[in-house]
Scaffold this motif. Structure first.
Motif, PDB file in Angstrom:
ATOM      1  N   LEU A 177       1.536   6.105   0.041  1.00  0.00           N
ATOM      2  CA  LEU A 177       2.294   7.344  -0.086  1.00  0.00           C
ATOM      3  C   LEU A 177       1.412   8.570   0.155  1.00  0.00           C
ATOM      4  N   VAL A 208      12.384   5.796  -3.158  1.00  0.00           N
ATOM      5  CA  VAL A 208      11.154   5.448  -2.447  1.00  0.00           C
ATOM      6  C   VAL A 208      11.270   5.829  -0.977  1.00  0.00           C
ATOM      7  N   PHE A 219       8.963   8.725   1.041  1.00  0.00           N
ATOM      8  CA  PHE A 219       8.106   8.413   2.183  1.00  0.00           C
ATOM      9  C   PHE A 219       8.492   9.268   3.395  1.00  0.00           C
ATOM     10  N   SER A 234      -0.734  -0.462  -4.025  1.00  0.00           N
ATOM     11  CA  SER A 234      -0.815  -0.308  -2.568  1.00  0.00           C
ATOM     12  C   SER A 234       0.156   0.746  -2.062  1.00  0.00           C
ATOM     13  N   LEU A 235       1.357   0.817  -2.655  1.00  0.00           N
ATOM     14  CA  LEU A 235       2.316   1.840  -2.250  1.00  0.00           C
ATOM     15  C   LEU A 235       1.859   3.235  -2.665  1.00  0.00           C
ATOM     16  N   LEU A 275       5.920   2.633  -8.390  1.00  0.00           N
ATOM     17  CA  LEU A 275       5.218   2.190  -7.185  1.00  0.00           C
ATOM     18  C   LEU A 275       4.045   1.284  -7.540  1.00  0.00           C
TER      19      LEU A 275
END
Length: 402
Positions: free
Chosen positions: A51, A100, A104, A46-47, A43
């Protein structure tokens, strides 16, 4: 509405504490595993921030509808249903392929646990008289100590068994807490159910929205930092996942224990006075953190900051029952929901700053300015409005007009 019994109900207070504690553990479980998840799924910065922020947003937004359901159907029934639902995302995180998209979705569904705030706190609060609200709400809300437990235990289990297995293991304490909650929690007698007029009364009260803003800084700061500190310590200072979890737990335990202390001090000195001091302290901590000091200095700042945030949380919810005594469930849901959004913004901002500038410093600087502005607003309110000046500890003519 019938006045709460002065004797209270200790089993319900304990059940509320356990409910909130277990829920908070699951609410931040994805964050406590974020270092492992981010490295396995590659990741971006920013991810990573997004998360750990998604569960906070889900839980915050659900607090209003869950609070309404609890007022209508009873906190015991709704609280038990909430805990039962949480088996689903835990099962998915344990057995579904780790992608991913899957993570999420699991993070968003696990965030339902954050709605416990609108169930557990009113369930306990309604049993106790006004002069004990600060301490009682502080004790019930000390369930945010679940942050400490999960940050100490989850990274160690993940290092040995793999992070997906931790989701499966979490179902064991969840089953235990659900059983205890069903056995000992009870509804306070003589509690009137909210009407449409009560809903309008709370949602149109200016004071409610001021509380939302203050809680966005205090609880939003506590929840957001609890979620993002493992990433901060890992990415900025190179800490191992286990060490990052340990120091996050240390900071979180200070914030958790300081919450009932904040409620107790607010009962004695006044919630507005205590909140004003802690907001100023938060602004100062963020300003110093923006300089990204060496590891020991940053850790000390985060511990002090968590203490200020915890005391501020206790002060806010010493005031809310005094201002909205007959509408405590609705007010708690609104303040918790809108205020909790601050916990979503904080890790999102830190992740975005790291992604775009290569540093967390700019985000801390923005947070410092925001906390300072909110602290100044509280000072203005204490000057121009009677309710804020006396903390609703005496009859105030302007309270119902606000």
């Amino acid at each position: 509405m019938t006045q709460p019994s002065r004797s209270g109900h200790t089993p319900t207070l304990i059940a509320s504490l356990l409910h909130f504690d277990m829920s908070f553990m699951l609410w931040v479980l994805p964050a406590s595993l974020s270092v492992f998840i981010a490295e396995d799924l590659h990741l971006s910065a920013s991810l990573k921030g997004l998360l750990v922020a998604v569960p906070i947003l889900t839980g915050s937004l659900l607090r209003i509808p869950v609070g309404l359901l609890a007022d209508r159907l009873g906190g015991r029934l709704v609280g038990a249903a909430l805990l039962a639902f949480l088996f689903l995302p835990l099962f998915a995180g344990w057995l579904l392929p780790p992608t991913v998209a899957t993570m999420f979705l699991v993070a968003a569904a696990t965030g339902v646990a954050g709605a416990s705030f609108a169930v557990a706190l009113p369930l306990a609060s309604r049993w106790y008289p006004p002069e004990r609200q600060g301490l009682v709400m502080g004790v019930a809300a000390a369930g945010n100590s679940g942050t400490v437990v999960v940050n100490l235990v989850a990274p160690r289990l993940a290092a040995v068994m793999g992070w997906p297995a931790v989701f499966g293991i979490a179902m064991l304490p969840l089953a235990l807490v659900l059983t205890i909650f069903l056995l000992v929690a009870r509804e306070a007698p003589g509690v009137a159910r909210p009407s449409a007029a009560a809903l309008a009364r709370v949602f149109t009260a200016r004071d409610a929205w001021f509380f939302c803003l203050f809680y966005a800084v205090t609880f939003g700061g506590y929840a957001g930092l609890s979620a993002v500190l493992p990433i901060l310590f890992r990415d900025q200072y190179g800490a191992t996942p286990i060490v990052a979890g340990q120091v996050t737990a240390m900071a979180a335990v200070v914030g958790s224990l300081s919450r009932p202390f904040g409620g107790l001090v607010a009962d004695r000195l006044g919630g507005v006075r205590v909140l004003a001091i802690t907001l100023a302290g938060v602004a100062l901590v963020y300003a110093l953190a923006a300089r990204l000091p060496e590891w020991p200095g940053m850790l000390a700042l985060m511990v002090v900051g968590m203490a200020c945030l915890g005391i501020g949380n206790g002060a806010v919810f010493q005031l809310v029952p005094l201002r909205f005594g007959r509408d405590i469930g609705l007010a708690t849901g609104l303040v918790g929901a809108v205020g909790g959004v601050g916990g979503f913004l904080l890790p999102t901002l830190l992740g975005a700053a790291r992604q775009t500038t290569g540093s967390f410093g700019a985000a801390f600087a923005v947070m410092a300015v925001g906390a300072a502005v909110v602290a100044a607003l509280l000072q203005v309110l204490a000057v121009v409005q009677d309710g804020w000046r006396v903390g609703w500890r005496a009859p105030v003519s302007s309270v119902e007009e606000a």
